[in-house]
Design a protein around this motif. Structure first.
Motif: not given
Length: 64
Positions: A22, A52, A56, A60
């Motif tokens: 992570n 990515l 994700t 984000r």
């Protein structure tokens, strides 16, 4: 009572060689993703450029 387990050498070495999974992609925080979205780029385009997953990138862009 304490249970002690002897770890075989091969297992200990493998444990020491593990990578952190992570981790943040450099240069692609929420603000950067929102900026690219405001320029008209799709989430898929941003994900491909950043390396990515689409999920994700979506997550984000919601975080500051």
């Amino acid at each position: 009572m304490t249970i002690v387990r002897l770890i075989p050498e091969g297992e200990r070495r493998t444990s020491d060689q593990t990578k952190q999974v992570n981790r943040r992609a450099p240069g692609f925080d929420g603000a950067e993703i929102r900026r690219l979205r405001s320029q008209g780029q799709t989430v898929r385009d941003i994900a491909a450029a950043a390396g990515l997953s689409v999920k994700t990138v979506r997550n984000r862009q919601l975080k500051p």
